[in-house]
Design an enzyme around this catalytic site. Structure first.
Site, PDB file in Angstrom:
ATOM      1  N   CYS A   1      -9.020  -2.775 -13.215  1.00  0.00           N
ATOM      2  CA  CYS A   1      -8.446  -1.687 -12.408  1.00  0.00           C
ATOM      3  C   CYS A   1      -7.204  -2.095 -11.632  1.00  0.00           C
ATOM      4  CB  CYS A   1      -9.490  -1.129 -11.445  1.00  0.00           C
ATOM      5  SG  CYS A   1     -10.054  -2.312 -10.212  1.00  0.00           S
TER       6      CYS A   1
ATOM      7  N   HIS B   1       0.803  -1.223   0.000  1.00  0.00           N
ATOM      8  CA  HIS B   1       0.000   0.000   0.000  1.00  0.00           C
ATOM      9  C   HIS B   1       0.831   1.266   0.000  1.00  0.00           C
ATOM     10  CE1 HIS B   1      -3.922  -1.818  -0.025  1.00  0.00           C
ATOM     11  NE2 HIS B   1      -3.318  -2.822   0.578  1.00  0.00           N
TER      12      HIS B   1
END
Length: 771
Positions: free
Chosen positions: A696, A383
């Site tokens: 995506c 992340h």
């Protein structure tokens, strides 16, 4: 033939220095500290140091060798050997006894040195008359900077205490070498090893070239006081600090707090090391030699790092991280400081270097001054990587032992497209990368010119490029890149960067600001995808054997419907009078989507009942990222308004390869036939039901992968802002009809288990497609 000097042949000042030198390691350290403070030349300082050490150790020879950047050890100072050999005698690492110590980073004690298989005779030194030998590496941060040696004529066995004393003394020499004092007066033909340029290799995470200076994310405590004034007081300080670290780790484990981002098993490893008797014994022994508690920690950890860096066993090398973290915590405890990220004043060209860091920590930095990030533990899909790409910061991950190679303020260059890291680069390398940065800037200008060019391939096939986002700051890139819409808005990032769960009004304000930031462009909001590697700092994490396969994403939302309803209510209120798109992550069975959709409809009814505005049009979609959904595509396509393919998770689940595990994360190619067949089936099934589908995942942001995806039917791709220009340039140049024939033929072939990457690469080269 050179003249040989015995211990009695030195100048009168050396005799007096030896005679005056008191015995014992603590007294020696004090005398050495006085010499270090004298206003004399570095060579005179070294000459005095070897005289003091020889006298204190009752040795007839003491010599200091310094490791040069060319990998050779140079004799820098000696008491007892021929002084004419100073700066003339050199040897390679691994050559002779001194070279053996430098290579192994281990001390060596011999009663009969000349009969050791590694003994190398150097006639210019006159050392053939000495039998016994004791040498220790001069270490700093686990890196070998040189070797310190004492010798005697008589055959003798050096005691363990003498070896300890010599290792402690070597710490002072390490500080002298590291200070650059020797280099500054030009004693060396080449730079010392600590200052040498180092080229490292990692995994490219976020494109870009960053030139700047090292800023440590969790800066090491600088040990300034090496010599103890009161040994008992230092022992007490050490015991108190050890107790404090143990207590803090015990509390973290007891309450399940994973502060600083560590997993529980890492904390358990910390606790194991914190209670390790051998480690504690070495710390106490180091303090007993006259070191301060801080210097003792640095000394013991430097020795451990030197040994573990040379281990071939991956498990043992991994333990190096645990020991580094534990030593750092102990130093913070001794300094009376909390073990937290320091946001010190940044230089204008900061390169953040860290073992690992979370997205919240990255966002705390002044992003206008950050030119790059280097991480020891972080993969392409982590992340912090996603946030770095969103912010357009060049980032390289998985750079082994990067913290051992850098000091704060070191010049460093990183290349986020190749994974190269250049520490203390020479001028020609720096000039080459500066030119590369200028070329990249010009290329970005060319991509910017494509912003308003219609998205149509060379043979007239339309496509759409959407943008992934997760922060308000990301949304400014939508206009810059010409993105059709925000194809994926990761709502969990807002939850990860705050200290407590955002209330409905806070969420409403946030989503309202998001809509206002991109007027006229749709936003597809993904509901909370937390769990696994995405831990909210204020939420107690449930221990799981396989968190990536555990309680996360829609599973948490359905088990805790109040969380999902709160988010849906804020989103729907913010979208009043607008077109709103919401998708649910990690749907494994159709019933999960049906239940989530029912909650959304209940919130619409709630808003109407209480007089709130509602969206003009609401579309609810499902993410296809769990392989089980591949066998429910007809059912989900009938019920969802749209589908979005999340390749990051789909790939790791399909191949059973954890994307955060560097041993397997790159084992399987995203352009392999099995994956492309699965992706093609999604497109074909959705088309039969007239259900729009977008991809995506990070896969869509790679030009070569984007070509293959277009060939199998994906005409809508969502990606990070920095990827839109390169992907658009590639797709504009493509002949889709020829590409379809090539790609589909390859993945349908009998040997279709292979990757088609080389074939697509050749197609791009043959057709002048920039990839």
């Amino acid at each position: 033939m050179p003249t040989f000097e015995s211990e009695a042949s030195g100048p009168e000042k050396d005799k007096s220095a030896r005679a005056a030198a008191p015995g014992g390691p603590r007294q020696l350290l004090r005398r050495l500290r006085e010499v270090m403070a004298e206003q004399i030349s570095p060579q005179d300082r070294l000459d005095k140091i070897v005289v003091l050490i020889a006298a204190n150790m009752v040795a007839e020879v003491c010599s200091v060798y310094v490791l040069r950047a060319d990998g050779r050890l140079e004799l820098f100072a000696t008491e007892g050997l021929n002084r004419e050999a100073v700066h003339l005698t050199t040897m390679r690492k691994g050559e002779g006894l001194v070279g053996l110590i430098a290579e192994s980073a281990e001390p060596l004690a011999l009663a009969d040195a000349q009969h050791h298989p590694s003994f190398s005779y150097r006639p210019e030194t006159g050392e053939e008359i000495y039998s016994s030998f004791l040498g220790v590496p001069v270490l700093r941060g686990g890196n070998t900077l040189g070797v310190l040696v004492v010798q005697n004529r008589a055959r003798r066995v050096y005691l363990e205490e003498e070896m300890e004393a010599l290792q402690t003394t070597a710490m002072l020499l390490a500080e002298m070498v590291a200070s650059g004092e020797l280099q500054s007066i030009g004693l060396l033909d080449t730079e010392i090893a600590l200052n040498r340029p180092v080229a490292l290799k990692g995994v490219p995470i976020a494109e870009g070239v960053g030139l700047g200076y090292v800023v440590l994310h969790e800066p090491r405590i600088t040990v300034k006081q090496l010599v103890a004034e009161d040994v008992k007081a230092e022992t007490d300080r050490l015991e108190t600090a050890i107790g404090g670290v143990r207590e803090s780790i015990d509390k973290l484990i007891e309450r399940g707090d994973l502060g600083h981002g560590e997993h529980r098993e890492v904390l358990e490893a910390f606790r194991m090391f914190a209670y390790d008797r051998g480690w504690i014994r070495r710390l106490r022994e180091a303090v007993a030699t006259g070191l301060t508690a801080e210097a003792a920690v640095e000394r013991v950890q430097s020795d451990a790092r030197a040994r573990l860096q040379r281990q071939t066993d991956p498990y043992l090398r991994e333990r190096l991280h645990d020991l580094d973290d534990l030593a750092n915590r102990l130093l913070y405890q001794l300094a009376g400081r909390d073990f937290v990220v320091s946001q010190a004043e940044l230089p204008d060209n900061a390169i953040i270097v860290a073992r690992t860091m979370g997205p919240a920590a990255l966002l705390d930095y002044d992003r206008t001054k950050v030119r790059g990030i280097v991480l020891e533990d972080a993969g392409l899909s982590s992340h912090v990587a996603i946030v770095a790409r969103a912010l357009g910061i060049a980032t390289v991950g998985e750079v082994a032992n990067i913290l051992a190679f850098v000091e704060p303020g070191d010049a460093v260059i990183i290349d986020g497209s190749t994974g190269d890291v250049q520490v203390r680069p020479p001028p020609d390398v720096e000039n080459a990368y500066a030119e590369k940065a200028r070329l990249r800037a010009r290329r970005q200008e060319q991509y910017h010119k494509l912003r308003d060019v219609p998205c149509v391939t060379r043979d007239g096939v339309p496509f759409e490029l959407h943008m992934n986002a997760g922060l308000l700051v990301d949304l400014r890139h939508a206009e810059e890149t010409g993105a059709t819409s925000i194809g994926l808005f990761r709502t969990e990032l807002q939850f990860m960067i705050v200290s407590q769960f955002p209330r409905i009004q806070q969420q409403y304000d946030f989503y309202t600001s998001a809509f206002a930031a991109v007027p006229g462009k749709p936003i597809t909001f993904r509901t909370l995808d937390i769990g696994s590697d995405k831990v909210l700092p204020y939420m107690t994490q449930t221990e799981e054997e396989n968190p990536a396969l555990g309680w996360r994403a829609i599973r948490i939302s359905l088990d805790r419907p109040a969380l999902l309803r709160m988010q849906l209510r804020a989103l729907l209120r913010a979208g009043a009078g607008r077109d709103v798109r919401i998708m649910f992550p990690m749907v494994a069975i159709v019933d999960e989507f049906v239940r989530a959709k029912d909650l959304a409809m209940r919130e619409i009814a709630y808003l109407k009942r209480h007089g709130y505005g509602v969206p003009r049009d609401l579309q609810l979609g499902a993410m296809v990222e769990v392989p089980a959904l591949l066998w429910q595509l007809d059912e989900i396509s009938e019920r969802a308004d749209f589908l979005s393919v999340g390749t990051n998770d789909l790939i790791q689940y399909m191949f059973a390869a954890d994307r955060e595990n560097k041993h397997v994360s790159s084992r399987f190619d995203s352009l392999s036939a099995p994956l492309l067949r699965a992706l093609r089936s999604i497109v074909e099934t959705a088309a039969r039901h007239n259900t729009p589908v977008t991809l995506c995942g990070e896969m869509g942001g790679q030009p070569l992968e984007a070509l293959a995806l277009l060939a199998i039917g994906f005409h809508k791709l969502s990606m990070s802002p920095s990827s839109i220009g390169p992907v658009k340039a590639a797709l504009l140049s493509a002949d889709v009809s020829a590409l379809k024939k090539l790609v589909n033929g390859l993945i349908d072939a009998k040997d279709g288990a292979k990757s088609i990457r080389d074939a697509v690469q050749k197609f791009a080269a043959d057709n002048a497609i920039p990839v």
